[in-house]
Scaffold this active site. Structure first.
Site, PDB file in Angstrom:
ATOM      1  N   ALA A  32    -113.436  -6.888 -20.564  1.00 38.57           N
ATOM      2  CA  ALA A  32    -113.407  -4.868 -19.768  1.00 38.57           C
ATOM      3  C   ALA A  32    -113.896  -3.751 -21.605  1.00 38.57           C
ATOM      4  O   ALA A  32    -113.413  -3.556 -21.742  1.00 38.57           O
ATOM      5  CB  ALA A  32    -111.985  -4.903 -19.950  1.00 38.57           C
ATOM      6  N   HIS A  37    -116.798  -1.997 -28.406  1.00 33.67           N
ATOM      7  CA  HIS A  37    -117.490  -3.742 -28.292  1.00 33.67           C
ATOM      8  C   HIS A  37    -119.130  -3.398 -28.974  1.00 33.67           C
ATOM      9  O   HIS A  37    -119.102  -4.443 -29.580  1.00 33.67           O
ATOM     10  CB  HIS A  37    -116.948  -4.479 -27.037  1.00 33.67           C
ATOM     11  CG  HIS A  37    -115.994  -4.314 -26.697  1.00 33.67           C
ATOM     12  ND1 HIS A  37    -114.784  -3.663 -26.161  1.00 33.67           N
ATOM     13  CD2 HIS A  37    -114.744  -5.173 -26.857  1.00 33.67           C
ATOM     14  CE1 HIS A  37    -113.869  -4.141 -26.002  1.00 33.67           C
ATOM     15  NE2 HIS A  37    -113.328  -4.785 -26.212  1.00 33.67           N
ATOM     16  N   GLN A  61     -99.959 -13.518 -26.886  1.00 33.80           N
ATOM     17  CA  GLN A  61    -100.560 -11.630 -27.709  1.00 33.80           C
ATOM     18  C   GLN A  61     -99.893 -10.709 -26.294  1.00 33.80           C
ATOM     19  O   GLN A  61     -99.525  -9.240 -27.197  1.00 33.80           O
ATOM     20  CB  GLN A  61    -101.284 -11.470 -28.102  1.00 33.80           C
ATOM     21  CG  GLN A  61    -102.821 -11.062 -27.075  1.00 33.80           C
ATOM     22  CD  GLN A  61    -104.133 -10.781 -27.622  1.00 33.80           C
ATOM     23  OE1 GLN A  61    -104.708 -11.633 -28.114  1.00 33.80           O
ATOM     24  NE2 GLN A  61    -104.602  -9.269 -28.377  1.00 33.80           N
ATOM     25  N   GLY A 147    -113.089  -4.011 -34.771  1.00 31.20           N
ATOM     26  CA  GLY A 147    -112.822  -2.895 -34.542  1.00 31.20           C
ATOM     27  C   GLY A 147    -111.489  -1.781 -36.003  1.00 31.20           C
ATOM     28  O   GLY A 147    -109.949  -2.714 -35.739  1.00 31.20           O
ATOM     29  N   GLU A 148    -112.015  -1.305 -36.120  1.00 32.21           N
ATOM     30  CA  GLU A 148    -110.757  -1.187 -36.989  1.00 32.21           C
ATOM     31  C   GLU A 148    -109.772  -0.053 -36.137  1.00 32.21           C
ATOM     32  O   GLU A 148    -108.956   0.257 -36.802  1.00 32.21           O
ATOM     33  CB  GLU A 148    -111.788   0.175 -37.999  1.00 32.21           C
ATOM     34  CG  GLU A 148    -112.366  -0.599 -39.365  1.00 32.21           C
ATOM     35  CD  GLU A 148    -113.205   0.788 -39.884  1.00 32.21           C
ATOM     36  OE1 GLU A 148    -112.812   1.884 -39.915  1.00 32.21           O
ATOM     37  OE2 GLU A 148    -113.042   0.308 -41.019  1.00 32.21           O
ATOM     38  N   ASP A 150    -108.378  -1.264 -34.363  1.00 32.74           N
ATOM     39  CA  ASP A 150    -106.955  -2.088 -34.210  1.00 32.74           C
ATOM     40  C   ASP A 150    -107.075  -2.309 -35.958  1.00 32.74           C
ATOM     41  O   ASP A 150    -107.129  -3.458 -36.112  1.00 32.74           O
ATOM     42  CB  ASP A 150    -106.798  -2.998 -33.468  1.00 32.74           C
ATOM     43  CG  ASP A 150    -106.926  -2.390 -31.424  1.00 32.74           C
ATOM     44  OD1 ASP A 150    -106.371  -2.039 -31.256  1.00 32.74           O
ATOM     45  OD2 ASP A 150    -107.897  -2.874 -30.748  1.00 32.74           O
ATOM     46  N   GLN A 153    -104.646  -5.541 -36.760  1.00 34.68           N
ATOM     47  CA  GLN A 153    -104.964  -6.500 -36.143  1.00 34.68           C
ATOM     48  C   GLN A 153    -106.036  -6.645 -37.438  1.00 34.68           C
ATOM     49  O   GLN A 153    -105.644  -8.371 -38.012  1.00 34.68           O
ATOM     50  CB  GLN A 153    -105.174  -6.376 -35.136  1.00 34.68           C
ATOM     51  CG  GLN A 153    -106.566  -7.174 -34.480  1.00 34.68           C
ATOM     52  CD  GLN A 153    -106.723  -7.324 -32.887  1.00 34.68           C
ATOM     53  OE1 GLN A 153    -106.262  -7.741 -32.208  1.00 34.68           O
ATOM     54  NE2 GLN A 153    -108.076  -6.685 -32.883  1.00 34.68           N
ATOM     55  N   LEU A 184    -112.323   4.814 -27.857  1.00 35.93           N
ATOM     56  CA  LEU A 184    -112.838   4.250 -26.840  1.00 35.93           C
ATOM     57  C   LEU A 184    -111.687   2.385 -26.716  1.00 35.93           C
ATOM     58  O   LEU A 184    -111.185   1.859 -28.072  1.00 35.93           O
ATOM     59  CB  LEU A 184    -113.665   3.313 -27.082  1.00 35.93           C
ATOM     60  CG  LEU A 184    -115.046   4.686 -27.349  1.00 35.93           C
ATOM     61  CD1 LEU A 184    -116.510   3.946 -26.174  1.00 35.93           C
ATOM     62  CD2 LEU A 184    -114.734   5.315 -25.504  1.00 35.93           C
TER      63      LEU A 184
HETATM   64  O1  PAF Z   1    -108.949  -7.270 -30.009  1.00 30.20           O
HETATM   65  C1  PAF Z   1    -108.736  -7.676 -29.714  1.00 30.20           C
HETATM   66  O2  PAF Z   1    -109.320  -7.694 -28.270  1.00 30.20           O
HETATM   67  C2  PAF Z   1    -107.918  -8.977 -29.028  1.00 30.20           C
HETATM   68  O3  PAF Z   1    -106.150  -8.864 -29.442  1.00 30.20           O
HETATM   69  C3  PAF Z   1    -108.195 -10.542 -29.922  1.00 30.20           C
HETATM   70  C4  PAF Z   1    -108.563 -10.348 -31.062  1.00 30.20           C
HETATM   71  C5  PAF Z   1    -109.529 -10.636 -28.945  1.00 30.20           C
HETATM   72  C6  PAF Z   1    -107.627 -11.001 -29.762  1.00 30.20           C
HETATM   73  O4  PAF Z   1    -107.378 -11.676 -28.596  1.00 30.20           O
END
Ligand code: PAF
Length: 278
Positions: A32, A37, A61, A147-148, A150, A153, A184
């Protein structure tokens, strides 16, 4: 751009590139794809480097009741975007490759995984760390781009790479935003027209709060005002908090890099965002 669905094909191509002395950059995604991205792909494109993007909607996840079944899947459009952006290889592993029969290994990162998203979404970061560790093992990149947006993460993956001595540079790329400031996200498509208009309150509240904190206003008071603004816009606030940008500890010292993070629900859609405090 090559599209590869089998591990042996991926390994063969990567080995060929390595034999030519090329470096490998990985951009893990769940598809998506949007301009956020594409900024990761752009950052990954360096001389002497091949860019691999992965698309895998990772069931591990997503919590019970989260949006796994309706998460947007549009492989053809994503592949076109990646090819146009100059990505060299699209890695599309199957669920069986990622989670073979009898799968029993979990990567669990302590500390930075625990608060905020970790508290709101139990098990989420185990799923992220496990799938990213697997993608790292499959692609064996020199660098990986996240990406920052997240932000937690990114901190979790950085911690994992350090703790497991992975020879992979984990690189954060600034959040891409719509013209009105909304970060985004693949999940923005869940917002209806009215919710989308009101959602801009999230980046606005963060921006106002950061400026007030930098001016030296009382943090607790500033965050309470931001919470009021978000509620007035129709958000159900999960958290808004000022943390140390490296450890994500809540008692962030003013002389350390700090980050303001928020998560809130607009209708059925949970949005997260964050901004540096500098
Ligand atoms: O940020 C994401 O899209 C996901 O959490 C990742 C890092 C691809 C792991 O599935």
């Amino acid at each position: 751009m090559q599209t590869v669905r089998e591990l042996h094909g991926l390994r063969e191509t990567i080995a060929g590139w390595r034999a030519e002395g090329l470096s490998i950059a990985l951009v893990p995604t769940m598809g998506a794809l949007h301009a956020g991205h594409m900024a990761l792909i752009e950052a990954a494109k360096r001389p002497g480097t091949k860019v691999v993007a992965s698309i895998f909607v990772n069931p591990m996840q997503f919590g019970a009741g989260e949006d796994l079944s309706r998460y947007p899947r549009r492989e053809m459009a994503d592949a076109r975007m990646l090819a146009d952006a100059g990505c060299d290889l699209l890695w599309l592993p199957s669920v069986e490759t990622m989670y073979p029969d009898g799968f029993a290994t979990t990567i669990s990162v302590g500390g930075v995984s625990t608060p905020l998203e970790g508290a709101s979404r139990p098990g989420h970061f185990d799923g992220v760390a496990t799938v990213v560790a697997k993608l790292f093992a499959q692609v064996a990149p020199d660098a990986a781009y996240f990406g920052e947006k997240d932000f937690q993460q990114l901190a979790v993956i950085r911690r994992m790479a350090i703790d497991l001595n992975l020879p992979i540079e984990v690189i954060g790329v600034p959040t891409q935003r719509d013209d009105d400031g909304l970060a985004l996200s693949s999940r923005n498509i869940y917002l209806d027209e009215d919710e989308r208009v009101r959602a801009v309150a999230l980046p606005r509240a963060l921006g106002i709060a950061v400026r007030a904190i930098v001016r030296g206003e009382d943090t607790a008071q500033v965050l309470a005002e931001a919470a009021t603004q978000l509620t007035a816009a129709g958000f159900q606030l999960d958290y808004i908090t000022l943390v140390d940008a490296e450890t994500l500890a809540a008692d962030a010292a003013p002389d350390r890099p700090r980050r303001l993070l928020a998560a809130a629900r607009m209708g059925q859609t949970r949005l997260i965002d964050n901004v540096p405090v500098e």
